[in-house]
Design a protein around this motif. Structure first.
Motif, PDB file in Angstrom:
ATOM      1  N   LEU A  57       0.809  -1.219   0.000  1.00  0.00           N
ATOM      2  CA  LEU A  57       0.000   0.000   0.000  1.00  0.00           C
ATOM      3  C   LEU A  57       0.847   1.276   0.000  1.00  0.00           C
ATOM      4  O   LEU A  57       0.305   2.380  -0.005  1.00  0.00           O
ATOM      5  CB  LEU A  57      -0.915   0.013   1.221  1.00  0.00           C
ATOM      6  N   ARG A 117     -12.819   7.958  -4.250  1.00  0.00           N
ATOM      7  CA  ARG A 117     -12.761   7.371  -5.594  1.00  0.00           C
ATOM      8  C   ARG A 117     -13.825   7.977  -6.482  1.00  0.00           C
ATOM      9  O   ARG A 117     -14.859   8.426  -6.000  1.00  0.00           O
ATOM     10  CB  ARG A 117     -12.987   5.864  -5.509  1.00  0.00           C
ATOM     11  N   ARG A 171       8.162   1.574   3.305  1.00  0.00           N
ATOM     12  CA  ARG A 171       9.056   1.437   2.144  1.00  0.00           C
ATOM     13  C   ARG A 171       9.900   0.192   2.276  1.00  0.00           C
ATOM     14  O   ARG A 171      10.462  -0.073   3.342  1.00  0.00           O
ATOM     15  CB  ARG A 171       9.969   2.666   2.074  1.00  0.00           C
ATOM     16  N   ILE A 177      -4.630   6.927  10.070  1.00  0.00           N
ATOM     17  CA  ILE A 177      -3.779   7.296   8.924  1.00  0.00           C
ATOM     18  C   ILE A 177      -3.511   6.096   8.013  1.00  0.00           C
ATOM     19  O   ILE A 177      -3.363   6.236   6.809  1.00  0.00           O
ATOM     20  CB  ILE A 177      -2.463   7.960   9.415  1.00  0.00           C
ATOM     21  N   LEU A 237       2.635   2.318   2.460  1.00  0.00           N
ATOM     22  CA  LEU A 237       2.718   2.907   3.800  1.00  0.00           C
ATOM     23  C   LEU A 237       4.112   2.716   4.382  1.00  0.00           C
ATOM     24  O   LEU A 237       4.597   3.530   5.159  1.00  0.00           O
ATOM     25  CB  LEU A 237       1.685   2.257   4.728  1.00  0.00           C
ATOM     26  N   ILE A 274      -6.523   5.863   5.757  1.00  0.00           N
ATOM     27  CA  ILE A 274      -6.642   7.038   4.875  1.00  0.00           C
ATOM     28  C   ILE A 274      -5.605   6.963   3.754  1.00  0.00           C
ATOM     29  O   ILE A 274      -5.917   7.146   2.577  1.00  0.00           O
ATOM     30  CB  ILE A 274      -6.440   8.357   5.673  1.00  0.00           C
ATOM     31  N   LEU A 275      -4.353   6.669   4.118  1.00  0.00           N
ATOM     32  CA  LEU A 275      -3.308   6.656   3.089  1.00  0.00           C
ATOM     33  C   LEU A 275      -3.341   5.388   2.245  1.00  0.00           C
ATOM     34  O   LEU A 275      -2.587   5.277   1.280  1.00  0.00           O
ATOM     35  CB  LEU A 275      -1.931   6.866   3.729  1.00  0.00           C
ATOM     36  N   ALA A 276      -4.202   4.444   2.603  1.00  0.00           N
ATOM     37  CA  ALA A 276      -4.414   3.276   1.728  1.00  0.00           C
ATOM     38  C   ALA A 276      -5.402   3.631   0.616  1.00  0.00           C
ATOM     39  O   ALA A 276      -5.608   2.849  -0.303  1.00  0.00           O
ATOM     40  CB  ALA A 276      -4.945   2.104   2.544  1.00  0.00           C
ATOM     41  N   GLN A 277      -6.007   4.801   0.711  1.00  0.00           N
ATOM     42  CA  GLN A 277      -6.917   5.266  -0.337  1.00  0.00           C
ATOM     43  C   GLN A 277      -6.070   5.892  -1.459  1.00  0.00           C
ATOM     44  O   GLN A 277      -4.892   6.185  -1.262  1.00  0.00           O
ATOM     45  CB  GLN A 277      -7.904   6.321   0.224  1.00  0.00           C
ATOM     46  N   PRO A 278      -6.680   6.103  -2.619  1.00  0.00           N
ATOM     47  CA  PRO A 278      -5.871   6.652  -3.724  1.00  0.00           C
ATOM     48  C   PRO A 278      -5.576   8.147  -3.578  1.00  0.00           C
ATOM     49  O   PRO A 278      -5.977   8.961  -4.402  1.00  0.00           O
ATOM     50  CB  PRO A 278      -6.718   6.362  -4.966  1.00  0.00           C
ATOM     51  N   ILE A 279      -4.916   8.501  -2.491  1.00  0.00           N
ATOM     52  CA  ILE A 279      -4.426   9.889  -2.353  1.00  0.00           C
ATOM     53  C   ILE A 279      -2.943   9.822  -2.007  1.00  0.00           C
ATOM     54  O   ILE A 279      -2.504   8.905  -1.320  1.00  0.00           O
ATOM     55  CB  ILE A 279      -5.177  10.704  -1.269  1.00  0.00           C
ATOM     56  N   SER A 280      -2.207  10.792  -2.490  1.00  0.00           N
ATOM     57  CA  SER A 280      -0.765  10.796  -2.221  1.00  0.00           C
ATOM     58  C   SER A 280      -0.515  11.458  -0.868  1.00  0.00           C
ATOM     59  O   SER A 280      -1.368  12.169  -0.335  1.00  0.00           O
ATOM     60  CB  SER A 280      -0.044  11.566  -3.318  1.00  0.00           C
ATOM     61  N   ARG A 281       0.663  11.230  -0.362  1.00  0.00           N
ATOM     62  CA  ARG A 281       1.028  11.894   0.897  1.00  0.00           C
ATOM     63  C   ARG A 281       1.075  13.406   0.701  1.00  0.00           C
ATOM     64  O   ARG A 281       0.759  14.163   1.617  1.00  0.00           O
ATOM     65  CB  ARG A 281       2.371  11.371   1.389  1.00  0.00           C
ATOM     66  N   LEU A 316       4.722   4.315   7.820  1.00  0.00           N
ATOM     67  CA  LEU A 316       3.500   4.557   8.594  1.00  0.00           C
ATOM     68  C   LEU A 316       2.743   3.248   8.792  1.00  0.00           C
ATOM     69  O   LEU A 316       2.782   2.406   7.903  1.00  0.00           O
ATOM     70  CB  LEU A 316       2.608   5.560   7.859  1.00  0.00           C
ATOM     71  N   ARG A 336       6.874  12.426   4.032  1.00  0.00           N
ATOM     72  CA  ARG A 336       6.872  11.667   2.770  1.00  0.00           C
ATOM     73  C   ARG A 336       7.719  10.408   2.883  1.00  0.00           C
ATOM     74  O   ARG A 336       7.406   9.378   2.299  1.00  0.00           O
ATOM     75  CB  ARG A 336       7.420  12.560   1.651  1.00  0.00           C
ATOM     76  N   ASN A 337       8.793  10.485   3.676  1.00  0.00           N
ATOM     77  CA  ASN A 337       9.736   9.373   3.708  1.00  0.00           C
ATOM     78  C   ASN A 337       9.541   8.406   4.864  1.00  0.00           C
ATOM     79  O   ASN A 337      10.192   7.375   4.903  1.00  0.00           O
ATOM     80  CB  ASN A 337      11.176   9.914   3.758  1.00  0.00           C
ATOM     81  N   ARG A 365      -3.501   2.748  -6.192  1.00  0.00           N
ATOM     82  CA  ARG A 365      -4.469   2.316  -5.179  1.00  0.00           C
ATOM     83  C   ARG A 365      -5.909   2.653  -5.568  1.00  0.00           C
ATOM     84  O   ARG A 365      -6.821   2.478  -4.769  1.00  0.00           O
ATOM     85  CB  ARG A 365      -4.141   2.991  -3.839  1.00  0.00           C
ATOM     86  N   SER A 406      -0.070   7.133  -6.111  1.00  0.00           N
ATOM     87  CA  SER A 406      -1.399   7.021  -5.489  1.00  0.00           C
ATOM     88  C   SER A 406      -2.416   6.393  -6.454  1.00  0.00           C
ATOM     89  O   SER A 406      -3.368   5.734  -6.030  1.00  0.00           O
ATOM     90  CB  SER A 406      -1.879   8.385  -5.008  1.00  0.00           C
TER      91      SER A 406
END
Lengths: 303, 264
Positions: free
Chosen positions: A50, A102, A54, B104, A52, B107-114, B263, B259-260, A73, A70
Motif C-alpha cells: 500500500l 474514488r 518502504r 492514517i 505505507l 486514509i493513506l491506503a486510499q488513492p491519495i498521495s502523501r 507509517l 513523505r519518507n 491504489r 497514489s
C-alpha cells in the motif's frame, strides 16, 4: 496482467529483518491466502503493497505501478488488521467518506449492507458507539463497496460472528467469480482454507510454502489423541501415521494426508474418547519441515 | 483533498467556533476597557511606580494611548494562548494524532498521495488560524465602533492579520515538523507548547533585560509587533521575510520527513 506482483521483497527495521526475499503474484479472479503466525511479516507486506512502508529492497507492482503512485491504489480495497475508524463519524458518513476518495460509485454498498445485516438505525449511530463486530462490518463494507479489482484484507474476520463470517466468505467467492482478486492475510488456517485457492505461508519474514490449498492439506501434519478403555492398539503401521506416543491409555498420533484409515482403525478398537482438532499453522510448518527441506523444529504439541 | 478538508472542518468545527468567539469577545472587552479608562493618566501612573527594569517592556507594549492599549490586546497572553492552541492542536493532530488514533493507515491506503494529505492538512490549518485571527479583528472593529474609539483602518487590519498569521503559521509549521516525527498527539502538542512558551518568554525577557537583548532576534514572537502596526502603520521590516522563511523551512522539513517515513 496480474493485479499484484511482489518480487524479492526485503524489509529491515534497524537490525530486525522483518521480510526476507518475499515473492508472489496474485492472478485476476484469485483468492490468495497469506498465512503466518502473529509477527511473521504479513502486515508489513501489506503495508509495503500500500506504500505505507518502504521496502529495503525488492519490488512491488500494483496493477503495474509502484505503490508510491497514489493511482496504483485507485482500484483496491483494504481493511487493516487493527481497524480504527473515526469514532465521531456515524457509520453511514464513514462509508460516504471512504467512497468519496474514488470516482467509482459504491455500487455494492446496499448488497453488502444486506449480506452483513446492517440496518439503517445502526448506520446512523456514531462508530464509537458500535460494537467491535459492527465496526468490522463497516470497515469491510468501506473496503468493498466500490467493487475493487483487488482486495487486501488483513485478518478480516476479527470480531465477526459465524453467520456474518459465512456471508463474508460468500461475498469473497462472488468477488473472485467476477474476476476480482483477493489477498487474505490471516493466522487462522481454516479461514483461508475455506475460500483460498492458493496460499503463501510466511514465517519469520520468509515464505516457507507457496502452494495450492489441496497440496497444503495433503502436507499438513495433524495431531490426533485417542483414549482407549483397554490396551492401546498398535497404530504405527496405519497409513498416514508419521509418529506416535503412548501415555497409559492414551495414544497421540501425528497424521499426514487422508485421515480415513486411522479413524477406521481407532473406531475398530475400544475407543473412549477422541480429540482431532483443526490443524494449526504450526502443524503445517511441521509438515513442511518434516518433508526434509528445512531444519527440524519441535512439534507444536511439544512447545 | 476536498474530502479531507470536509472531514477536518466537521471534526474541528466546535473547537474553532468557540475559540473564534472567545477571541472576538476578548478583543471587544479590551475595547470596552480602553474606552472606560483614562489611558494616558493610567499609563503615567504605571510608569511612575513600575520597577525600572520593567519600563522598556511597558513602554514597548502598553503605549499610553488608546491605540497602544488596543495593540496590547493583540500581544496579550490570552490572545497568544488562544491562537497558539489552535495552531498546535491542528498541527499535532495532522500526522502524530492520526498515527496515534490509527486512522492514517486506512486514509493513506486510499488513492491519495502523501503530498495531497499534507497539503489538505496545511491548507486547513492555515485557513483555521486565519479564521480565528479575523474573528478577533472583527471583535476589535465592533468594539471600537460600539465604544466610540478610533476605527481600525483596512490597511492596518490587513497588516495585523498578516503579521499574526505569519507568527502563528510559524508555530504551526514548527509543531508540524514535530508531528511528522511523532507518534503521539499529546507528546507533540507538549513539545509545541514548550517551544511557543520559550519563544514568548525570550521575547519578554529580552525586551525587559538589556543583558538578554541579544536573544531578541531568536524569538518568533519578536517578529510580531501590533503596537507598531496599529500606531505607526508598519510591519517591522524583518518580520515578513524572517517568519516566511521559517514557515517554508519548517514546512518543507515536515513534508520531507512525512513523505519518507514508514507509517503508521
Amino acid at each position: 496482467m496480474n493485479p499484484l506482483a511482489i518480487s524479492d521483497l526485503t524489509k529491515e527495521f534497524g537490525d530486525v529483518r522483518a521480510l526476507r526475499g518475499v515473492s508472489f503474484a496474485v492472478a485476476p479472479g484469485e483468492i490468495f491466502g497469506y498465512l503466518g503466525p502473529n509477527g511473521a511479516g504479513k502486515t508489513t507486506t501489506l503495508r509495503i503493497i500500500l506504500g505505507l512502508v518502504r521496502a529495503t529492497s525488492g519490488s512491488v507492482l500494483l496493477f503495474g505501478q509502484a505503490p508510491a503512485e497514489s493511482a496504483s491504489r485507485f482500484d483496491i480495497g483494504f481493511i487493516p488488521g487493527d481497524l480504527r475508524l473515526y469514532g465521531d463519524m456515524p457509520a453511514l458518513a464513514t462509508l460516504d467518506f471512504f467512497a468519496r476518495f474514488r470516482r467509482k460509485a459504491p455500487v455494492l454498498r446496499q448488497r453488502l449492507l444486506d449480506a452483513f445485516a446492517l440496518d439503517q438505525a445502526t448506520l446512523k449511530r456514531r462508530v464509537k458507539f458500535l460494537s467491535h463486530g459492527t465496526r468490522q462490518k463497516v470497515g469491510l463494507i468501506a473496503a468493498m463497496q466500490h467493487d475493487p479489482a483487488l482486495l487486501l484484507l488483513d485478518e478480516p474476520s476479527n470480531g465477526l460472528d459465524p453467520l456474518v463470517q459465512q456471508a463474508f466468505r460468500e461475498t469473497l467467492r462472488d468477488f473472485a467469480a467476477r474476476g476480482r482478486s483477493v489477498v487474505l492475510s490471516s493466522h487462522i488456517l481454516s479461514e483461508a482454507e475455506s475460500v483460498c485457492e492458493r496460499v503463501a505461508i510466511i514465517r519469520q519474514g520468509e515464505i516457507v510454502a507457496l502452494e495450492s490449498i489441496e497440496h497444503l492439506r495433503a502436507n499438513v501434519v495433524r495431531k490426533l489423541t485417542a483414549r482407549f478403555r483397554g490396551a492401546v492398539p498398535d497404530l504405527t503401521s496405519v497409513p498416514g501415521v508419521s509418529r506416535s506416543e503412548i501415555h497409559g491409555d492414551e495414544a497421540v498420533l501425528w497424521l499426514r494426508g487422508n485421515p480415513a484409515p486411522i479413524l477406521k482403525a481407532v473406531a475398530a478398537a475400544d475407543v473412549r474418547d477422541i480429540v482431532f482438532p483443526e490443524p494449526e499453522l504450526e502443524d503445517i510448518f511441521l509438515g513442511y519441515y518434516q518433508s526434509g527441506s528445512q531444519q527440524s523444529p519441535r512439534p507444536a504439541s511439544d512447545a | 483533498m476536498r474530502n479531507i478538508l470536509r472531514r477536518l472542518a466537521a471534526r474541528h468545527r466546535t473547537f474553532l467556533i468557540v475559540t473564534a468567539i472567545v477571541l472576538a469577545g476578548f478583543q471587544l472587552l479590551i475595547s470596552a476597557i480602553v474606552a472606560g479608562v483614562d489611558v494616558e493618566s493610567a499609563f503615567a501612573q504605571i510608569r511612575a511606580f513600575a520597577p525600572p527594569a520593567l519600563l522598556p517592556f511597558i513602554e514597548q507594549s502598553m503605549i499610553g494611548s488608546p491605540q497602544g492599549m488596543l495593540a496590547f490586546g493583540w500581544n496579550h497572553p490570552i490572545t497568544h494562548a488562544l491562537l497558539t492552541a489552535v495552531a498546535i492542536t491542528l498541527a499535532a493532530r495532522a500526522i502524530a494524532g492520526e498515527v496515534e488514533n490509527g486512522a492514517i493507515e486506512l486514509i493513506l491506503a486510499q488513492p491519495i498521495s502523501r503530498a495531497h494529505y499534507f497539503t489538505a492538512h496545511t491548507t486547513f490549518g492555515i485557513s483555521a488560524i486565519t479564521f480565528i485571527i479575523l474573528s478577533g479583528v472583527a471583535g476589535s472593529v465592533l468594539g471600537r465602533q460600539l465604544f466610540g474609539l478610533p476605527p481600525i483602518g483596512i490597511a492596518d487590519a490587513s497588516r495585523l492579520t498578516v503579521n499574526l498569521l505569519l507568527l502563528q503559521g510559524s508555530i504551526y509549521a514548527m509543531t508540524l515538523l514535530l508531528s511528522a516525527f511523532g507518534r503521539e498527539n499529546g507528546q507533540v502538542a507538549i513539545g509545541g507548547v514548550l517551544l511557543a512558551v520559550v519563544s514568548y518568554l525570550i521575547e519578554v525577557i529580552s525586551s525587559m533585560w538589556s543583558k538578554a537583548a541579544f536573544l531578541h532576534p531568536y524569538a518568533l514572537h519578536s517578529y510580531f509587533n501590533p503596537r507598531r502596526i496599529l500606531t505607526e502603520g508598519q510591519i517591522p521590516t524583518a518580520s515578513v521575510p524572517v517568519l516566511t522563511a521559517f514557515i517554508v523551512l519548517m514546512g518543507t522539513a515536515a513534508f520531507v520527513r512525512f513523505r519518507n517515513r514508514d507509517l503508521p
